[in-house]
Design a protein around this motif. Structure first.
Motif, PDB file in Angstrom:
ATOM      1  N   HIS A  73       0.840  -1.206   0.000  1.00  0.00           N
ATOM      2  CA  HIS A  73       0.000   0.000   0.000  1.00  0.00           C
ATOM      3  C   HIS A  73       0.871   1.251   0.000  1.00  0.00           C
ATOM      4  CE1 HIS A  73      -3.804  -2.209   1.600  1.00  0.00           C
ATOM      5  NE2 HIS A  73      -3.073  -2.960   0.811  1.00  0.00           N
ATOM      6  N   ASN A  74       1.885   1.222   0.853  1.00  0.00           N
ATOM      7  CA  ASN A  74       2.755   2.378   0.974  1.00  0.00           C
ATOM      8  C   ASN A  74       3.537   2.645  -0.319  1.00  0.00           C
ATOM      9  OD1 ASN A  74       3.699   4.416   2.559  1.00  0.00           O
ATOM     10  ND2 ASN A  74       5.564   3.277   3.125  1.00  0.00           N
ATOM     11  N   GLN A  75       3.981   1.565  -0.958  1.00  0.00           N
ATOM     12  CA  GLN A  75       4.776   1.729  -2.181  1.00  0.00           C
ATOM     13  C   GLN A  75       3.909   2.356  -3.286  1.00  0.00           C
ATOM     14  OE1 GLN A  75       6.642   0.906  -0.119  1.00  0.00           O
ATOM     15  NE2 GLN A  75       8.057  -0.650  -0.838  1.00  0.00           N
ATOM     16  N   ILE A  76       2.665   1.881  -3.373  1.00  0.00           N
ATOM     17  CA  ILE A  76       1.779   2.379  -4.432  1.00  0.00           C
ATOM     18  C   ILE A  76       1.382   3.827  -4.137  1.00  0.00           C
ATOM     19  CG2 ILE A  76      -0.474   2.001  -5.549  1.00  0.00           C
ATOM     20  CD1 ILE A  76      -0.028  -1.017  -4.995  1.00  0.00           C
ATOM     21  N   LEU A  77       1.199   4.109  -2.854  1.00  0.00           N
ATOM     22  CA  LEU A  77       0.882   5.487  -2.444  1.00  0.00           C
ATOM     23  C   LEU A  77       2.045   6.413  -2.804  1.00  0.00           C
ATOM     24  CD1 LEU A  77      -1.243   7.153  -0.877  1.00  0.00           C
ATOM     25  CD2 LEU A  77       0.054   6.677   1.208  1.00  0.00           C
ATOM     26  N   GLN A  78       3.275   5.967  -2.542  1.00  0.00           N
ATOM     27  CA  GLN A  78       4.441   6.799  -2.859  1.00  0.00           C
ATOM     28  C   GLN A  78       4.557   7.003  -4.371  1.00  0.00           C
ATOM     29  OE1 GLN A  78       6.735   8.624  -0.915  1.00  0.00           O
ATOM     30  NE2 GLN A  78       7.127   9.401  -2.991  1.00  0.00           N
ATOM     31  N   TYR A  79       4.248   5.967  -5.126  1.00  0.00           N
ATOM     32  CA  TYR A  79       4.321   6.109  -6.592  1.00  0.00           C
ATOM     33  C   TYR A  79       3.350   7.201  -7.051  1.00  0.00           C
ATOM     34  CZ  TYR A  79       4.525   5.026 -11.551  1.00  0.00           C
ATOM     35  OH  TYR A  79       4.691   5.134 -12.906  1.00  0.00           O
ATOM     36  N   ALA A  80       2.150   7.181  -6.486  1.00  0.00           N
ATOM     37  CA  ALA A  80       1.148   8.198  -6.845  1.00  0.00           C
ATOM     38  C   ALA A  80       1.610   9.584  -6.392  1.00  0.00           C
ATOM     39  CB  ALA A  80      -0.197   7.847  -6.216  1.00  0.00           C
ATOM     40  N   ALA A  81       2.214   9.650  -5.200  1.00  0.00           N
ATOM     41  CA  ALA A  81       2.690  10.952  -4.702  1.00  0.00           C
ATOM     42  C   ALA A  81       3.821  11.465  -5.586  1.00  0.00           C
ATOM     43  CB  ALA A  81       3.166  10.808  -3.256  1.00  0.00           C
ATOM     44  N   SER A  82       4.726  10.581  -5.985  1.00  0.00           N
ATOM     45  CA  SER A  82       5.846  11.005  -6.846  1.00  0.00           C
ATOM     46  C   SER A  82       5.308  11.526  -8.170  1.00  0.00           C
ATOM     47  CB  SER A  82       6.812   9.842  -7.093  1.00  0.00           C
ATOM     48  OG  SER A  82       7.507   9.538  -5.914  1.00  0.00           O
ATOM     49  N   ALA A  83       4.354  10.799  -8.765  1.00  0.00           N
ATOM     50  CA  ALA A  83       3.785  11.228 -10.051  1.00  0.00           C
ATOM     51  C   ALA A  83       3.148  12.612  -9.885  1.00  0.00           C
ATOM     52  CB  ALA A  83       2.763  10.210 -10.545  1.00  0.00           C
ATOM     53  N   THR A  84       2.392  12.802  -8.795  1.00  0.00           N
ATOM     54  CA  THR A  84       1.696  14.071  -8.578  1.00  0.00           C
ATOM     55  C   THR A  84       2.694  15.219  -8.402  1.00  0.00           C
ATOM     56  OG1 THR A  84       0.002  12.805  -7.437  1.00  0.00           O
ATOM     57  CG2 THR A  84      -0.088  15.187  -7.157  1.00  0.00           C
ATOM     58  N   GLU A  85       3.713  14.981  -7.576  1.00  0.00           N
ATOM     59  CA  GLU A  85       4.671  16.061  -7.282  1.00  0.00           C
ATOM     60  C   GLU A  85       5.495  16.427  -8.520  1.00  0.00           C
ATOM     61  OE1 GLU A  85       4.680  14.558  -2.733  1.00  0.00           O
ATOM     62  OE2 GLU A  85       6.632  14.614  -3.737  1.00  0.00           O
ATOM     63  N   LEU A  86       5.890  15.410  -9.278  1.00  0.00           N
ATOM     64  CA  LEU A  86       6.666  15.707 -10.490  1.00  0.00           C
ATOM     65  C   LEU A  86       5.791  16.446 -11.501  1.00  0.00           C
ATOM     66  CD1 LEU A  86       8.668  12.359 -10.924  1.00  0.00           C
ATOM     67  CD2 LEU A  86       9.516  14.531 -10.028  1.00  0.00           C
ATOM     68  N   PHE A  87       4.536  15.989 -11.594  1.00  0.00           N
ATOM     69  CA  PHE A  87       3.634  16.635 -12.555  1.00  0.00           C
ATOM     70  C   PHE A  87       3.401  18.100 -12.171  1.00  0.00           C
ATOM     71  CE2 PHE A  87      -0.786  17.424 -14.206  1.00  0.00           C
ATOM     72  CZ  PHE A  87      -0.412  17.520 -15.546  1.00  0.00           C
TER      73      PHE A  87
END
Ligand SMILES: NC(=O)C1=CN([C@@H]2O[C@H](COP(=O)(O)OP(=O)(O)OC[C@H]3O[C@@H](n4cnc5c(N)ncnc54)[C@H](OP(=O)(O)O)[C@@H]3O)[C@@H](O)[C@H]2O)C=CC1
Ligand SMILES: O=C(O)C(=O)Cc1ccc(O)cc1
Length: 441
Positions: free
Chosen positions: A250-264
């Motif tokens: 759960h945490n890994q997938i959440l971080q992936y989404a956070a990384s995508a959002t922040e980079l975007f």
């Protein structure tokens, strides 16, 4: 390791049982029975007649249900949906033959081990397995995790090793906790990325391979499309089960989404300086020890396009992509302190491909710089990147709320959109994976 004579004695006297004759159960039943083991299998009772008709001439035997399989078998493998493992073991577990060994094939081991501990009689040994590849991949050389969880006799492990040796896989010995931590870092987040690509394309109703040479064209794009369609052509429960039932995922997938959002949001702010600094930190962390050849060579991937032949123009350059999905994975490895190369011994083909393309993007001279320029100054991929970012967050929410029903609905909507392309995509995807395997170091 057991002697050849011992293995022959076991083949003459022991029975292997498989509960769940879906894709993976069938693969094991065929391989084990071909290798000379006596194999008995079952699926749900309502499938008994049709399976008997279908596999009546096979070397393995179909039985009515898991009670009959369990009563006869010296090693039982549960190859069922992860979501239902507890219920299914609670039904058949108590019928397990005295002193037998039990294992499973589910992709996340914490719930499986809990089910075994709760429902199996105490004389039963627990040695479980996980083949880290799909049913249509040659098992030879692929990692096979073996977890010796409750094992009082040396012979039990030797017996299981003898049974699985016909798969010719690379055995990796782990605890169930280690297994679940590693597969959260590798499989779950890889699937989140390719699921998000597919659902973004489906949302904007675009078959990316039809856009000609302008966009979604070239080797990295071929990998994204082929792998995404490969996942969507499979069964939803495999991906739902391994993400939702694994708390570390759960945490890994959440971080992936956070990384995508922040980079975007850095793309939107045209903040080239911060974007470059952030990606360089991630690059230095993930690839600092990298020496020698890259895992992938893009030239070999160019030909695996799903595009119609007339859309393929030799030597024509497409608009550079911002590659948000690949930037985000390297960023999230950095944020989580994960060195993906540490997990190579326990990796799936899709994870190795994902690492291969990410490595290529970050280490091929000038490509990262060109990608950052595209992300900041070129609007061609804004809409795609927006949909992709939303998709990463949607998948992350579905997994966090452990909602199997919504997972199924979302997955199947996208699956329907891509269905007409699956036969072609699987054919090309298989060839691409074979080529990548033969070029990988
Ligand atoms: N596919 C893959 O790439 C891989 C999958 N795995 C894991 O292996 C497991 C099996 O996956 P896979 O083979 O792909 O999935 P499938 O859906 O093809 O197989 C599962 C089978 O179990 C059957 N089943 C359900 N309940 C029972 C029951 N009570 N008794 C007997 N059989 C039952 C299902 O029937 P029905 O369809 O009618 O429900 C189905 O045929 C999963 O846990 C998955 O995560 C591991 C490695 C790779
Ligand atoms: O390679 C992948 O990640 C796949 O998608 C195939 C797969 C699915 C589930 C597993 O437990 C193992 C392999």
């Amino acid at each position: 390791m057991a002697s050849v004579e011992q293995i022959e004695r076991w083949k003459a006297t022991k029975t292997i049982g498989i509960i769940g004759l879906g894709d993976m159960g069938l693969l094991y039943a065929m391989k084990f029975s071909e290798a000379g083991w006596k194999v008995v299998c079952c699926d749900k009772e309502e499938n008994y007649e049709s399976l008997k008709a279908q596999y009546g001439d096979s070397k393995f035997q179909i039985l009515l249900n898991g009670h009959l399989v369990s009563r006869l078998s010296d090693y039982v493998i549960y190859s069922v949906e992860a979501e239902n493992i507890d219920k299914i073991v609670s039904i058949y577990g108590p019928s397990t033959k005295l002193n037998a060994i039990v294992g499973g094939q589910t992709s996340c081991k914490t719930p499986e081990i809990k089910a075994f501990e709760s429902h199996l009689p105490s004389d039963i040994e627990i040695i479980t397995v996980h083949s880290l590849h799909g049913p249509r991949v040659n098992s030879e050389g692929q990692p096979l995790v073996i977890i010796e969880h409750r094992c009082t006799k040396k012979e039990s492990l030797e017996f299981v090793e003898a049974v699985v040796s016909c798969l010719k896989s690379k055995k990796v010995y782990l605890s169930y906790e280690e297994h679940d931590k590693i597969t959260a870092d590798t499989q779950a987040v890889t699937h989140a990325a390719f699921l998000s690509m597919g659902s973004a394309w489906a949302k904007i109703k675009v078959y990316p391979w039809t856009l000609g040479t302008d966009k979604w064209y070239g080797s990295l794009e071929n990998v994204k499309m082929n792998i995404s369609l490969r996942i969507y052509s499979n069964k939803w429960h495999v991906y739902a089960g391994l993400a939702i039932t694994n708390p570390s995922a759960h945490n890994q997938i959440l971080q992936y989404a956070a990384s995508a959002t922040e980079l975007f949001s850095l793309f939107l702010r045209h903040d080239e300086k911060q974007l470059t600094e952030r990606l360089m930190r991630a690059k230095n962390f993930v690839f600092k020890d990298h020496t020698g050849d890259l895992l992938l060579d893009d030239k070999v991937l160019d030909k695996y396009s799903l595009a119609p032949k007339e859309n393929i123009a030799e030597g024509k350059k497409p608009v550079p992509n911002s590659h948000l999905s690949l930037l985000a994975i390297v960023d999230s490895w950095y944020q989580l302190g994960i060195n993906p190369y540490d997990h190579m011994i326990c990796s799936t083909p899709l994870f190795r491909v994902f690492l291969g393309v990410s490595e290529y993007l970050f280490l091929k001279p000038d490509l990262l710089e060109q990608t950052i320029k595209a992300a900041i100054h070129d609007e061609s991929f804004r809409k795609d990147d927006l949909e992709f970012t939303i998709s990463t967050r949607e998948w992350s929410s579905i997994v966090t709320f452990a909602n199997f029903d919504i997972y199924k609905r979302r997955f199947e909507e996208v699956q329907d959109f891509f269905k007409p392309m699956f036969p072609e995509a699987n054919k090309i995807g298989n060839e691409m994976l074979k080529t990548i395997a033969s070029h990988s170091h």
